[in-house]
Write an enzyme that holds these catalytic residues in place. Sequence first.
Site, PDB file in Angstrom:
ATOM      1  N   ASP A 141       0.877  -1.163   0.000  1.00 57.55           N
ATOM      2  CA  ASP A 141       0.000   0.000   0.000  1.00 57.55           C
ATOM      3  C   ASP A 141       0.924   1.226   0.000  1.00 57.55           C
ATOM      4  O   ASP A 141       2.085   1.144   0.405  1.00 57.55           O
ATOM      5  CB  ASP A 141      -0.932   0.020   1.208  1.00 57.55           C
ATOM      6  CG  ASP A 141      -2.099   0.989   0.987  1.00 57.55           C
ATOM      7  OD1 ASP A 141      -2.034   1.795   0.035  1.00 57.55           O
ATOM      8  OD2 ASP A 141      -3.064   0.946   1.763  1.00 57.55           O
TER       9      ASP A 141
HETATM   10  C1  BGC Z   1      -4.851   3.493   0.099  1.00 58.76           C
HETATM   11  C2  BGC Z   1      -4.978   2.458  -0.996  1.00 58.76           C
HETATM   12  C3  BGC Z   1      -4.808   3.118  -2.341  1.00 58.76           C
HETATM   13  C4  BGC Z   1      -3.456   3.807  -2.375  1.00 58.76           C
HETATM   14  C5  BGC Z   1      -3.160   4.500  -3.685  1.00 58.76           C
HETATM   15  C6  BGC Z   1      -3.585   4.307  -0.043  1.00 58.76           C
HETATM   16  O1  BGC Z   1      -3.579   5.371   0.836  1.00 58.76           O
HETATM   17  O2  BGC Z   1      -4.879   2.866   1.351  1.00 58.76           O
HETATM   18  O3  BGC Z   1      -6.222   1.819  -0.916  1.00 58.76           O
HETATM   19  O4  BGC Z   1      -4.942   2.159  -3.349  1.00 58.76           O
HETATM   20  O5  BGC Z   1      -3.420   4.783  -1.363  1.00 58.76           O
HETATM   21  O6  BGC Z   1      -3.958   5.601  -3.858  1.00 58.76           O
END
Ligand code: BGC
Length: 770
Positions: A267
């Site tokens: 993530d």
């Molecule tokens: C979120 C993810 C997301 C990623 C990219 C993160 O802060 O938890 O779900 O896919 O950002 O935007």
Amino acid sequence: MKHRLAFLLLTIFHFSLFTFHSLAQTPVYLDPSKDIETRVEDALSRMTLAEKIAVIHAQSKFSSAGVKRLGFPDFWTDDGPHGVRPDVLWDEWEQAGQSNDSCVAFPALTCLSATWNIKLSYMYGHALGEEALYRGKSMILGPGVNIYRTPLGGRNFEYMGEDPYLTSQMVVPYVLGLQSVGVASCVKHYCLNNDEEYRHQVNVIVSDRALHEIYLPGFEAAVKEGKAWGVMGAYNLYKDEHNCHNQYTLNKILKQDWGFDGVVVSDWGGAHDLDQAVRNGLDMEFGTWTDGLTMGATNAYDMYFLSKQYQKAILEGKYTTKELDEKVRRVLRLFFRTTMNKQKPYGFLCSESHYDVARKVAGEGIVLLKNDRNVLPIKAEGKKILVVGENAIKMMTVGGGSSSLKAQHEISPLEGLQRILSNSPLKGEKQGSTQVNSLPLREGRGGSLSLDFARGYVGDVGGSYNGVTTGQNLKDDRSPEDLIAEAVDKAKTADYVIIFGGLNKSNYQDCEGHDRKTMELPYNQDKLITAIAAVNKQTIYVNISGNAVCMPWREQVPAIVQGWFLGSEAGIALADVLLGNTNPSGHLPFTWYENLDQCGAHSFGEAAFPGIWREGKKVIDEEYKEGIYVGYRWTDKQKLKPAFAFGHGLSYTTFKISNLKQVHASNNGKMQFSVDIKNTGDREGSDVVQLYITDVKSSVDRPVKELKAFQKVTLKPGETRTVFFVTDRRALSFWDETTGGWKAEPGDFIAHVGDASDRLACKIKFSLSE
Ligand code: BGC
């Protein structure tokens, strides 16, 4: 003649030599007739150390490098999960300002799950995949399958509810649909990311049983049945290791036990440690913040863990290339499945068929929670209808965190009602076109119908996220008292009042990064609803949210509808249900507690939610003390009556379920049941037939019942259908902590069938012999 023959022979010889030569020159990794593993090994053998390092970490906010020398293009990914996120700048979160990235906003995943329709889930994934292809994205960051553990969870709207079986059934077709067009899904957030507050520091403590029975099945199904090509590690910790590089969850469970052959993506900013990033199952690092892991730094990609420092450590002999090659193999597999897949279809953005899918999912996911005196559907002809509430006019596709979208259009509930009642064209309007302060009375089909609006409450008038703005001006400076007084005054003379309230996508509501602080409705809505219900007996409340909310006025309001976040076609789908053009058929994917006291996660003090900080305030331990008793498993055990039970959902027609039989005994571990369902009302409608299983006697404590099969059935008035369910040994099993495996104990079981977890029409006893 002789010469001509010689010339011909020479030409043929040359031609075949040329063909042979050029074929011999096609490298194995580019030969589509070769199997993917052979191509992967061939490509791997040609890559330099620097090229291998380059493909395992980001080169921009949402892309990683391909291998130019070998013809692999850059790899682009994007959020997810409800539509394709608009492009941000290469190295900043600000909008790139493209004019071709306005998408279809599909309904949020809670709504998809509430359809209980697996075909719709496939269509959703497929349509989203086509949008991604048009936008040049090879992986969508979604779907999300974290379990709804508490109604405070800020991201529950992006997930599929509280039940592991329902989640598993709904996630698989989404993944298959998306990947059918050559776009990878990145199932997230693996795992135990069930609330948002302190998400980078939470260390979840949970029993092995709860982990396997409740929190993992959605991921397991996505991997084993959906064959997902990507999984995103979660921010939080488990067993003291961050889940983006966790020996136990990634190496052991995901890769070894489930045989996952795709990539594990961190993530954004979820990687924290070089050694763990190398050894503990992470394959592609994205979004790392380099300045103490709290803030971004420009062009920091070389500073990522799986970048220069890893390369240096290999060159210094600290690591061999064993782990690196394993990561690169997975990335190459991903390339062959997506960017290098020459069979991929073309993509389409905002096509009619995508809007159809969005509207269908929205229409089937809306849940009719309550309908006393058949107040709904609205008999609109010649009536005065008053619409109240900010959520009738507020755009909901902007906000909420990474799932925020730039929708080509979003039809608000009020606009949807206006359009359907006045037969005006349905599509093509620009976002933010609602003129809320000067809404004219509308002449309807019957001539005298009128539609009026009162604001009722002011919530969050802001309308922007990451540079995308709704263009709506929702500012209203009147006091809460004045707003309520106006609405009540108008409600007195209305034939119907429809209040659109609930939550929104602002911080501390249905939004990433934080949890809600309470389960109550914000912005004085309880006062507003109570006051309106006191003066108008035909009050309908439509709740817009991804979470349950307290409804202290529930007895006074005759009709209640759960309207989710429905995306581009929200207003049309809602108006069709309210006016009876669509017969509602959504069923709750979670238990709607009266209040937090009914929720297991909130029954053990702060240790169980939000957790207790360790000394130094770096890690907060959150112990899932309720164990496997999540949602209806908890309310059943505690004999609590929630406001609305898991699986509940009404229709404008009625159904009768009867005649449950076991048609095949537990042969080979497979069991088959049949049950009849009849539409006993006077209009066509769909019901969700649900099968729950109880283990009568067990060596361990087991839930009163658990969902193990379901089917959505559409019936004409008077029609009867026999529904068949096939289940297997796993449906009778629990996770045996002593052996670390699933165990079904011989003995008696009960199968119950009904159309809600608290409305089980019939049951039958059966037994498992060995
Ligand atoms: C979120 C993810 C997301 C990623 C990219 C993160 O802060 O938890 O779900 O896919 O950002 O935007």
